[in-house]
Design an enzyme around this catalytic site. Structure first.
Site, PDB file in Angstrom:
ATOM      1  N   GLU A 124     100.041   0.226  40.678  1.00  0.00           N
ATOM      2  CA  GLU A 124     100.328  -1.014  41.396  1.00  0.00           C
ATOM      3  C   GLU A 124     101.814  -1.262  41.617  1.00  0.00           C
ATOM      4  OE1 GLU A 124     100.097  -2.232  36.998  1.00  0.00           O
ATOM      5  OE2 GLU A 124      99.253  -0.720  38.329  1.00  0.00           O
TER       6      GLU A 124
ATOM      7  N   HIS B 186     100.924   3.251  36.146  1.00  0.00           N
ATOM      8  CA  HIS B 186     100.721   1.998  36.882  1.00  0.00           C
ATOM      9  C   HIS B 186     100.785   2.241  38.390  1.00  0.00           C
ATOM     10  CE1 HIS B 186     100.818  -0.865  33.504  1.00  0.00           C
ATOM     11  NE2 HIS B 186     101.602   0.039  32.927  1.00  0.00           N
TER      12      HIS B 186
ATOM     13  N   CYS C 196      96.442   1.795  32.232  1.00  0.00           N
ATOM     14  CA  CYS C 196      97.210   1.725  30.985  1.00  0.00           C
ATOM     15  C   CYS C 196      96.301   1.335  29.808  1.00  0.00           C
ATOM     16  CB  CYS C 196      98.396   0.780  31.148  1.00  0.00           C
ATOM     17  SG  CYS C 196      99.695   1.045  29.919  1.00  0.00           S
TER      18      CYS C 196
END
Length: 511
Positions: free
Chosen positions: A171, A169, A82
């Protein structure tokens, strides 16, 4: 043993700890450091790779967090996420612009699966976006590796320099194959081996504690919670009978909890457990107090005083065990520090006791890692997997003044609710469940007689991390059984209500 390490540089993103946990889940040790950590310190750790987190800033803001460009010339693999992705493009000579349409939420994405970053995943998938800026033009030498409908450069990379950026993202669980992308970065690009294991952690900590403590005495405040329990057993494994655990029973625990804690640590592990019955002292201090913050302060103050009195009886003790875990370290802004550090006194403890050093054996671990260590140490699952329980105990689940009568009522109600949830097999589906004794009374009828008794509230929520939560959709027949048993077997209760408020706007606890 020196573990291979990946460094996560924090640019203020909300998912920084999640990124680190995902890396640890791959068996690779990592730490979260501030973005402005000096380059020399980063290089001195010889990291296998570096991950830049997201963040709320724009690269064009006057005080936007930046990084030393020289870092990109050290041959260390880098993954920007990001804001970290935009930062790489900006510093390396690309162009970052403000998007016409902000992308937020699940988005369809197309990957270049010839890239080592996206090896082994489908060409078309779903990712989680949360951005306003985007990379409009790539720096020289970089290639676009993914795209979405509104973002033509959703990922980019340079295989030669091993520098990559992703706008999404990986994660978060909403990104399909996100963990695989992180694995690819660690093993395909950084050439990690995955040497971070629970068993090796235990062995290393035991040896470290032995070297520091030697034959001296150590004291630990044992609460029965996950962190203090695992810390105590780990230190006990290192120094045995030189560890003294002080368990302050303030009379605010759940039914059978005090007895269970003493039984597990005294009988199973043969530890020195000093149980202090301080119920009357705490109730006296809480008399007439209704404000929840005041309750917390009083309980904290009295706990410190009782602990201090008992610790002094043990003579000259230079070491104190604390169950500090890695999120505590990160959130305090302290960053990385030694596992065992010198202190004049413990935070929160009066200066009457001066400990030479605090032993924090778990300060490098996340909560899920602490639980795994606990299981490997042989601590029963009922303690290792225990739900969050507030330090002030049942005092903040009683609305209004805390009395012995109210504690007895709440213990029984809470025990009935927890027993039914566990017997129904819902305990692994619900993040947290408990009862609250309100300060409201209402009229009822029992045995043809009018009653005017307490209303109790049941609270159960589902959550991933406790930051947000939804009320648990417990089947009506289970709630009915719980309600019937409570009003029929617990005196002074004639009404049961179920809290159906999510977090936010409510908190999980009532006080």
């Amino acid at each position: 043993m020196q573990h291979e390490i990946v460094i996560v540089l924090d640019f203020g993103g909300q998912y920084n700890q999640l990124i680190a946990r995902r890396v640890r889940e791959c068996g690779v040790y990592c730490e979260i450091w501030p973005y402005d950590t000096p380059l020399e310190k980063i290089i001195s750790k010889n990291p296998k790779g570096i991950i830049f987190t997201g963040g709320p800033s724009s690269v064009y803001e006057p005080n936007a967090p930046m990084i030393d460009k020289e870092l990109f010339e050290k041959g260390i693999p880098i993954l920007g996420i990001c804001y970290g992705n935009q930062l790489i493009a900006h510093i390396m000579g690309g162009k970052v612009s403000r998007a016409l349409f902000r992308e937020y939420g699940k988005t369809h994405i197309k990957y270049d699966i010839s890239s080592p970053l996206f090896s082994g995943i489908p060409e078309h998938s779903v990712c989680w976006m949360s951005h306003t800026d985007f990379v409009e033009k790539l720096p020289e030498g970089f290639k676009a590796l993914a795209s979405t409908e509104n973002c033509s450069i959703a990922a980019f990379g340079d295989d030669t320099r091993k520098i990559y950026g992703v706008q999404f993202h990986p994660e978060v669980v909403h990104t399909e194959y996100g963990q695989k992308i992180i694995e690819n970065f660690l093993f395909n690009i950084c050439n990690c081996h995955g040497d971070w294991k629970t068993s090796s952690f235990i062995e290393e900590k035991v040896n470290e504690i032995k070297d520091i403590v030697g034959n001296q005495k150590v004291v630990c405040a044992l609460s029965g919670g996950v962190d203090s329990s695992v810390a105590a057993v780990l230190v006990h494994k290192a120094i045995g009978k030189n560890l003294y655990c002080i368990f302050v029973d303030h009379g605010l625990l759940r039914k059978g909890e005090a007895e269970e804690v003493v039984s597990v640590f005294k009988d199973k592990f043969d530890m020195n457990v000093i149980k202090v019955d301080a119920k009357d002292r705490f109730l006296e201090a809480l008399k007439g107090v209704t404000d929840p913050e005041e309750k917390r302060k009083i309980i904290g103050r009295e706990f410190i005083r009782v602990f201090e009195e008992e610790a002094e009886k043990l003579g000259d003790i230079k070491f104190l065990v604390q169950g500090t875990i890695y999120p505590d370290v990160v959130e305090s802004g302290v960053g990385k520090a030694a596992t065992i550090k010198s202190h004049h006194n413990v935070g929160g403890l009066p200066e009457k006791i001066k400990f030479k050093q605090i032993i924090e054996p778990l300060r490098d671990l996340f909560k899920d890692e602490v639980r795994r260590v606990g299981i490997e140490l042989g601590i029963p699952e009922k303690i290792v997997k225990r739900q969050p329980f507030p330090g002030p105990g049942l005092a903040i689940r009683i609305i209004g003044e805390v009395t012995e009568e109210k504690l007895d009522i709440l213990r029984e109600v809470d025990w009935i609710f927890r027993k039914e949830i566990e017997q129904s097999g819902l305990d692994n589906e619900i993040w947290q469940y408990f009862a609250v004794l309100t300060n409201m009374k209402s009229v009822g009828v029992m045995g043809d007689e009018r009653t005017y008794d307490y209303t109790v509230a049941l609270r159960a929520v589902t959550s991933i991390d406790g930051m947000t939560a939804d009320w648990a959709k417990i089947p009506y027949e289970i709630l009915e059984r719980v309600s019937n048993e409570i009003v029929n077997s617990v005196k002074k209760v004639n009404r049961v209500v179920y809290d159906i408020t999510s977090k936010p706007p409510a908190t999980i606890e009532w006080e």
